[in-house]
Scaffold this motif. Structure first.
Motif, short mmCIF file in Angstrom:
data_model
loop_
_atom_site.label_atom_id
_atom_site.label_comp_id
_atom_site.label_asym_id
_atom_site.label_seq_id
_atom_site.Cartn_x
_atom_site.Cartn_y
_atom_site.Cartn_z
N PHE A 134 -18.98 16.11 0.77
CA PHE A 134 -18.91 14.82 1.44
C PHE A 134 -19.75 13.77 0.70
N ALA A 135 -20.96 14.18 0.28
CA ALA A 135 -21.82 13.26 -0.47
C ALA A 135 -21.17 12.86 -1.79
N ASP A 136 -20.50 13.82 -2.44
CA ASP A 136 -19.77 13.51 -3.67
C ASP A 136 -18.66 12.50 -3.41
N LYS A 137 -17.99 12.65 -2.28
CA LYS A 137 -16.91 11.72 -1.96
C LYS A 137 -17.44 10.30 -1.78
N LEU A 138 -18.62 10.16 -1.15
CA LEU A 138 -19.20 8.83 -1.00
C LEU A 138 -19.45 8.19 -2.36
N SER A 139 -19.94 9.00 -3.31
CA SER A 139 -20.15 8.48 -4.67
C SER A 139 -18.83 8.07 -5.30
N ASN A 140 -17.79 8.87 -5.08
CA ASN A 140 -16.48 8.54 -5.62
C ASN A 140 -15.91 7.26 -5.01
N TYR A 141 -16.30 6.98 -3.76
CA TYR A 141 -15.82 5.76 -3.09
C TYR A 141 -16.56 4.51 -3.57
N GLY A 142 -17.66 4.71 -4.30
CA GLY A 142 -18.40 3.56 -4.80
C GLY A 142 -19.77 3.39 -4.21
N ILE A 143 -20.21 4.31 -3.35
CA ILE A 143 -21.57 4.23 -2.80
C ILE A 143 -22.52 4.85 -3.83
N ARG A 144 -23.47 4.06 -4.28
CA ARG A 144 -24.41 4.55 -5.29
C ARG A 144 -25.57 5.26 -4.61
N MET A 145 -25.84 6.49 -5.03
CA MET A 145 -26.98 7.25 -4.54
C MET A 145 -28.19 6.95 -5.42
N ALA A 146 -29.30 6.56 -4.80
CA ALA A 146 -30.49 6.21 -5.57
C ALA A 146 -31.74 6.66 -4.81
N LYS A 147 -32.74 7.06 -5.57
CA LYS A 147 -34.03 7.36 -4.96
C LYS A 147 -34.70 6.05 -4.56
N GLU A 148 -35.59 6.13 -3.57
CA GLU A 148 -36.24 4.91 -3.09
C GLU A 148 -36.99 4.20 -4.21
N ALA A 149 -37.59 4.95 -5.12
CA ALA A 149 -38.33 4.35 -6.22
C ALA A 149 -37.41 3.58 -7.17
N GLU A 150 -36.12 3.92 -7.17
CA GLU A 150 -35.16 3.27 -8.07
C GLU A 150 -34.31 2.22 -7.35
N LEU A 151 -34.65 1.92 -6.10
CA LEU A 151 -33.80 1.06 -5.28
C LEU A 151 -33.60 -0.32 -5.90
N GLY A 159 -23.70 -3.44 -13.34
CA GLY A 159 -22.56 -2.66 -13.83
C GLY A 159 -21.51 -2.48 -12.75
N ARG A 160 -20.36 -1.92 -13.14
CA ARG A 160 -19.28 -1.71 -12.18
C ARG A 160 -19.73 -0.74 -11.11
N PRO A 161 -19.55 -1.07 -9.82
CA PRO A 161 -19.99 -0.19 -8.77
C PRO A 161 -19.17 1.07 -8.62
N MET A 162 -17.93 1.04 -9.15
CA MET A 162 -17.05 2.19 -8.95
C MET A 162 -16.44 2.62 -10.26
N ASP A 163 -16.75 3.84 -10.68
CA ASP A 163 -16.21 4.35 -11.93
C ASP A 163 -14.70 4.56 -11.84
N MET A 164 -14.17 4.64 -10.60
CA MET A 164 -12.75 4.91 -10.48
C MET A 164 -11.90 3.72 -10.90
N GLN A 165 -12.54 2.57 -11.22
CA GLN A 165 -11.78 1.44 -11.73
C GLN A 165 -11.25 1.74 -13.13
N ALA A 166 -11.88 2.64 -13.83
CA ALA A 166 -11.39 3.04 -15.15
C ALA A 166 -10.24 4.02 -14.99
N ASP A 167 -9.52 4.23 -16.07
CA ASP A 167 -8.39 5.17 -16.06
C ASP A 167 -8.92 6.57 -15.80
N PRO A 168 -8.56 7.20 -14.68
CA PRO A 168 -9.12 8.50 -14.34
C PRO A 168 -8.71 9.62 -15.29
N HIS A 169 -7.69 9.39 -16.12
CA HIS A 169 -7.22 10.45 -17.01
C HIS A 169 -7.57 10.20 -18.47
#
Length: 229
Positions: A134-151, A159-169
Motif C-alpha cells: 500500500f505504501a508503495d502504491k502511494l509512492s506510485n501515485y505521486g506521494i513523496r515519502m520523506a523523513k522529517e529531517a528532509e521535509l 522535480g517532477r512529483p510523479m515518475d509515472m509521467q515518463a514512459d513506463p516501458h
C-alpha cells in the motif's frame, strides 16, 4: 499616558500599512505572497511550522480548504493508508488528498508517520507485506515519502512529483532469454517489481503459487506475462 501613546502609534502603523497595501493593489503592483502549505492534521505541530514558515504560509487542514501548493501528511494511520492506496474517497481527508494529487499538487508524507511500521516485529508477514505494498502504491501515485529531517528539501524540490509521467516501458527494452521459476507460495507486488527491474516482461511461477491482488494489478499495468510450471 505612555500606554495610550503606544496604542495610538500601533493603530497608526496598522492603518498606514493597510493603506499602503491597498494603494499597491490599486496601482496593479503584484503583492508578494508565500505559497500555501497545508498540514493534514488538527494537532498543533510547532516544530514543523517553524521549519516551513520562512518559506510557506502554513495552514492546518479543515474541511473548508479547497487547494494548496504543498500538502504534508504527518501521520498515516492504517485506515488512511488503505483508503488512499485503493483510491477510496471515504471522507473529507481522503477526498482532499486525492484531489490534490489529481490537480498535480505536491503531496509529501512523513516516513515516521507510517503507523503500520511500528508493528513490524509482531504483525503476520503477509499482512505487513500488504501494508508495505500500500505504501508503495502511494509512492506510485505521486506521494513523496520523506523523513522529517528532509521535509524542507522535499517541499522545495522542483522535480517532477510523479515518475509515472515518463514512459513506463522505456527502461525495459532488453529481456533475459531464460527467466527463472519463482517458487514462492505467495507472489507479492514487491517481488514482481524486482523482476520488472531486471528487465523482465514475464515471470514464471509454480503452478500452485498464489498471486496477490496488488501483484495482479501491477502485472496488468506493466503488461507482464505469467507462465505457470
Amino acid at each position: 499616558m505612555n500606554i495610550e501613546a503606544l496604542d495610538r502609534a500601533a493603530i497608526i502603523e496598522a492603518v498606514t500599512a493597510e493603506v499602503m497595501k491597498r494603494l499597491g493593489l490599486a496601482e496593479g503592483k503584484p503583492m508578494a505572497s508565500k505559497k500555501q502549505a497545508v498540514l493534514l492534521t488538527a494537532e498543533p505541530l510547532p516544530e514543523l511550522e517553524k521549519k516551513l514558515k520562512p518559506y510557506y504560509e502554513v495552514h492546518y487542514y479543515d474541511e473548508a480548504l479547497r487547494d494548496c501548493d504543498v500538502l504534508i501528511i504527518p501521520t498515516i494511520c492504517i485506515q488512511l493508508l488503505s483508503h488512499l492506496a485503493n483510491g477510496i474517497s471515504a471522507g473529507p481527508r481522503e477526498r482532499f488528498v486525492l484531489t490534490m494529487l489529481l490537480k498535480g499538487r505536491k503531496v509529501i508524507a512523513l516516513e515516521e508517520g507510517l503507523l503500520y511500521r511500528k508493528y513490524k516485529s509482531t504483525a503476520p508477514v503477509l499482512l505487513y507485506k500488504m501494508y508495505d505494498e500500500f505504501a508503495d502504491k502511494l509512492s506510485n501515485y505521486g506521494i513523496r515519502m520523506a523523513k522529517e529531517a528532509e521535509l524542507l528539501s522535499a517541499c522545495k524540490d522542483e522535480g517532477r512529483p510523479m515518475d509515472m509521467q515518463a514512459d513506463p516501458h522505456s527502461k525495459f527494452d532488453k529481456v533475459p532469454d531464460d527467466p527463472e521459476v519463482l517458487n514462492r507460495r505467495v507472489i507479492t507486488e514487491a517481488e514482481v517489481k524486482k523482476y520488472r527491474l531486471q528487465n523482465r516482461t514475464e515471470i514464471v511461477i509454480d503452478r500452485h503459487s498464489i498471486i496477490t491482488p496488488l501483484a495482479q494489478d501491477y502485472l496488468r499495468m506493466q503488461r507482464m506475462q505469467v507462465r505457470r510450471r
